[in-house]
Scaffold this motif. Structure first.
Motif, PDB file in Angstrom:
ATOM      1  N   GLY A 197       0.793  -1.230   0.000  1.00 52.04           N
ATOM      2  CA  GLY A 197       0.000   0.000   0.000  1.00 52.04           C
ATOM      3  C   GLY A 197       0.819   1.270   0.000  1.00 52.04           C
ATOM      4  N   ASP A 198       2.150   1.155  -0.112  1.00 51.80           N
ATOM      5  CA  ASP A 198       3.011   2.339  -0.043  1.00 51.80           C
ATOM      6  C   ASP A 198       3.092   3.060  -1.386  1.00 51.80           C
ATOM      7  N   VAL A 199       2.836   4.345  -1.341  1.00 50.97           N
ATOM      8  CA  VAL A 199       2.975   5.230  -2.498  1.00 50.97           C
ATOM      9  C   VAL A 199       4.002   6.290  -2.115  1.00 50.97           C
ATOM     10  N   PHE A 200       4.873   6.672  -3.075  1.00 52.74           N
ATOM     11  CA  PHE A 200       5.999   7.555  -2.763  1.00 52.74           C
ATOM     12  C   PHE A 200       5.864   8.918  -3.435  1.00 52.74           C
ATOM     13  N   LEU A 201       6.240   9.949  -2.673  1.00 51.91           N
ATOM     14  CA  LEU A 201       6.407  11.310  -3.192  1.00 51.91           C
ATOM     15  C   LEU A 201       7.884  11.660  -3.070  1.00 51.91           C
ATOM     16  N   VAL A 202       8.563  11.759  -4.202  1.00 55.19           N
ATOM     17  CA  VAL A 202       9.984  12.114  -4.253  1.00 55.19           C
ATOM     18  C   VAL A 202      10.081  13.624  -4.437  1.00 55.19           C
ATOM     19  N   THR A 203      10.891  14.293  -3.606  1.00 62.29           N
ATOM     20  CA  THR A 203      11.034  15.749  -3.714  1.00 62.29           C
ATOM     21  C   THR A 203      12.465  16.186  -4.009  1.00 62.29           C
ATOM     22  N   TYR A 204      13.392  15.222  -4.058  1.00 65.26           N
ATOM     23  CA  TYR A 204      14.795  15.519  -4.318  1.00 65.26           C
ATOM     24  C   TYR A 204      15.387  14.244  -4.905  1.00 65.26           C
ATOM     25  N   TRP A 205      16.255  14.352  -5.909  1.00 68.49           N
ATOM     26  CA  TRP A 205      16.597  13.169  -6.708  1.00 68.49           C
ATOM     27  C   TRP A 205      17.134  11.972  -5.936  1.00 68.49           C
ATOM     28  N   PRO A 206      17.936  12.095  -4.853  1.00 64.85           N
ATOM     29  CA  PRO A 206      18.376  10.875  -4.158  1.00 64.85           C
ATOM     30  C   PRO A 206      17.212  10.057  -3.592  1.00 64.85           C
ATOM     31  N   GLY A 207      16.069  10.707  -3.356  1.00 67.84           N
ATOM     32  CA  GLY A 207      14.909   9.983  -2.849  1.00 67.84           C
ATOM     33  C   GLY A 207      14.334   9.004  -3.850  1.00 67.84           C
ATOM     34  N   PHE A 208      14.648   9.183  -5.123  1.00 66.18           N
ATOM     35  CA  PHE A 208      14.175   8.267  -6.159  1.00 66.18           C
ATOM     36  C   PHE A 208      14.595   6.833  -5.858  1.00 66.18           C
ATOM     37  N   SER A 209      15.770   6.645  -5.254  1.00 65.95           N
ATOM     38  CA  SER A 209      16.277   5.296  -5.009  1.00 65.95           C
ATOM     39  C   SER A 209      15.402   4.532  -4.019  1.00 65.95           C
ATOM     40  N   PHE A 210      14.696   5.237  -3.130  1.00 68.26           N
ATOM     41  CA  PHE A 210      13.776   4.546  -2.217  1.00 68.26           C
ATOM     42  C   PHE A 210      12.578   3.990  -2.991  1.00 68.26           C
ATOM     43  N   TRP A 211      11.994   4.838  -3.861  1.00 65.38           N
ATOM     44  CA  TRP A 211      10.901   4.307  -4.682  1.00 65.38           C
ATOM     45  C   TRP A 211      11.402   3.151  -5.546  1.00 65.38           C
ATOM     46  N   GLU A 212      12.593   3.280  -6.128  1.00 66.28           N
ATOM     47  CA  GLU A 212      13.136   2.247  -7.014  1.00 66.28           C
ATOM     48  C   GLU A 212      13.292   0.919  -6.277  1.00 66.28           C
ATOM     49  N   ALA A 213      13.811   0.987  -5.038  1.00 62.32           N
ATOM     50  CA  ALA A 213      13.998  -0.244  -4.262  1.00 62.32           C
ATOM     51  C   ALA A 213      12.647  -0.891  -3.932  1.00 62.32           C
ATOM     52  N   ALA A 214      11.660  -0.075  -3.539  1.00 59.01           N
ATOM     53  CA  ALA A 214      10.337  -0.611  -3.231  1.00 59.01           C
ATOM     54  C   ALA A 214       9.668  -1.155  -4.496  1.00 59.01           C
ATOM     55  N   HIS A 215       9.891  -0.475  -5.613  1.00 59.09           N
ATOM     56  CA  HIS A 215       9.337  -0.910  -6.901  1.00 59.09           C
ATOM     57  C   HIS A 215       9.880  -2.298  -7.280  1.00 59.09           C
ATOM     58  N   LYS A 216      11.177  -2.494  -7.133  1.00 61.68           N
ATOM     59  CA  LYS A 216      11.768  -3.797  -7.462  1.00 61.68           C
ATOM     60  C   LYS A 216      11.254  -4.886  -6.525  1.00 61.68           C
ATOM     61  N   ALA A 217      11.053  -4.534  -5.246  1.00 63.39           N
ATOM     62  CA  ALA A 217      10.518  -5.517  -4.295  1.00 63.39           C
ATOM     63  C   ALA A 217       9.098  -5.917  -4.681  1.00 63.39           C
TER      64      ALA A 217
END
Length: 454
Positions: A164-184
């Motif tokens: 149920g997690d949805v991500f709001l990225v506000t600065y480019w290094p934060g993209f890696s958190f969404w990417e890791a959750a996306h791959k999982a």
């Protein structure tokens, strides 16, 4: 004879980041993370010893070290699978403290507030904050974040995630958190889930060609899963010219800081006369931020004061606000006084009494300080960049595309002449054409952002 261990450290770093090593040890999370952090810190120490870093701004050493780690290491996530009815908005910010509340953080928090209505809960993820400082009450979360769950990337713990997690990225290094959750998600056979990306500047340009620059570009490369909220038409045009396309794109006209908007409404948008003895030149000084051209601004001010007869320099006062630095002699009898980072109320009070602005920004984002200076009646010297033409945004903005003293100095002279004519006059504040008259809540509502639902 001293031994240079730097090549050895780099070799170890290369070895432990290879796939065969990661696959073997990634399940022993504490061991793997501790080894990675030790090696990364050794690299930082070696690099910084080889570099002459001018610590004009306290805290920059820490910021650089943290940025090196968290902008290059892949975050770890622990994924718990299905979570029916438990939608959660994850808001990723560089920092969460009150002392991090620049204009960009204010707008990001307002977007988070707007989006949160579509979710059962929300969680904030801090990229750089030291959790212990918050535990010891040495730092306090921004008021908009209090009573909300916070995850600190500096803890080194895996980020607990569920379907149920949805991500709001506000600065480019934060993209890696969404990417890791996306791959999982994909590993568990779940469908891809898009993310919100609040783009407030062209962040690949924050770093020279290298790993960080490339990873910032990568954050724009998941176009089919990116719902981009872009802060200004200029920035949207710049992104388009560089070939970046997104699944959904919402282009925002920025709003004023809520405190500034409230002050102007209280004054009925009337600016009082500024017929004080000295002419105050306000410089947006941010040492260590290349895009703000701190050294160029200093040299421009020095040349301006050097041209004045010594007896006339006392007519002017030069103040720097933005990030703290040592006071800087500009010429005999003239000093740039550093006020450092101001509270929003102190910043408003300074704008209300200053006469001339100098605020440089080499990026396609409009930049709030020169717009705010012009709004408060300060003839302001600033910079254009690509599609951004600041002079077109307000009659008191004087801009050039080239951040050189020979280009800026004539504009500063012109701004001073204008300011001294305007001193005795009461005027109405003129809103820059690139700012919205709506407050942030109304502004985001007008975009009709479609919720991302798990």
């Amino acid at each position: 004879m001293s031994i240079n261990f730097f090549p050895i450290i780099n070799l170890i770093h290369y070895f432990i980041t290879q796939k065969f090593f990661v696959d073997k040890y990634k399940n022993t999370t504490p061991f793997y993370f501790l080894l990675r952090v030790i090696v990364e810190l050794m690299i930082i120490n070696s690099e910084l010893e080889k570099t002459r870093f001018r610590a004009a701004c306290p805290g920059q050493f820490t910021m650089i070290a943290k940025g090196f780690i968290y902008q290059t290491m892949k975050p770890l996530v622990s994924f718990s699978g299905d979570s029916p009815g438990r939608s959660r908005l994850n808001v990723i910010l560089p920092g969460l403290g009150e002392d991090a509340a620049f204009g960009g953080m204010t707008s990001a928090l307002e977007l988070a507030r707007h989006l949160a209505a579509a979710y059962v809960s929300r969680r904030f993820i801090s990229l750089y904050d030291d959790e212990e400082r918050f535990r010891r009450n040495e730092a306090r979360p921004h008021p908009a974040i209090e009573d909300t769950r916070i995850f600190f990337a500096s803890s080194g713990k895996p980020l607990p995630c569920h379907a149920g997690d949805v991500f709001l990225v506000t600065y480019w290094p934060g993209f890696s958190f969404w990417e890791a959750a996306h791959k999982a998600r994909l590993l568990r056979g779940l469908p891809p889930l898009p993310f919100y990306y609040f783009i407030q500047d062209y962040e690949p340009s924050f770093a020279p060609f290298g790993q960080k620059h490339a990873l910032a570009l990568k954050s724009y490369a998941s176009g089919g899963l990116t719902h981009a909220v872009i802060n200004s038409a200029w920035l949207a045009e710049h992104l388009k010219k560089h070939g970046h396309a997104f699944a959904r794109e919402y282009v925002l006209t920025p709003s004023l800081n809520p405190a500034i908007a409230a002050w102007l409404r209280k004054m009925n948008f009337r600016l009082l006369p500024k017929d004080s003895g000295q002419t105050i030149i306000l410089f947006y000084g941010r040492p260590g931020m290349a895009r703000n051209c701190f050294e160029t601004g200093l040299e421009t001010l020095s040349r301006f004061f050097a041209e004045l007869p010594p007896s006339g320099r006392g007519r002017f006062s030069a103040l720097s606000a933005g990030l703290p630095h040592e006071d800087v002699p500009l010429a005999e009898g003239a000093m740039l006084k550093s006020l450092g980072r101001l509270s929003i109320q102190n910043y408003i009070a300074l704008l209300a009494r200053a006469h001339v602005g100098l605020s440089l920004m080499i990026s396609p984002h409009p930049s709030y300080p020169p717009l705010e200076m012009a709004l408060f009646g300060l003839p302001t010297v600033t910079t254009d960049y690509g599609v951004k033409k600041m002079r077109e945004a307000h009659p008191l903005l004087l801009s050039t595309a080239w951040p050189e003293v020979d280009e800026l100095l004539p504009l500063l002279r012109e701004a001073v002449v204008k300011a001294e004519k305007l001193k005795p006059a009461a005027r109405r504040a003129v809103m820059p054409s690139v700012l919205s008259g709506l407050d942030w809540a109304e502004n985001f509502a007008s975009l009709h952002i479609e919720p991302i639902l798990p």
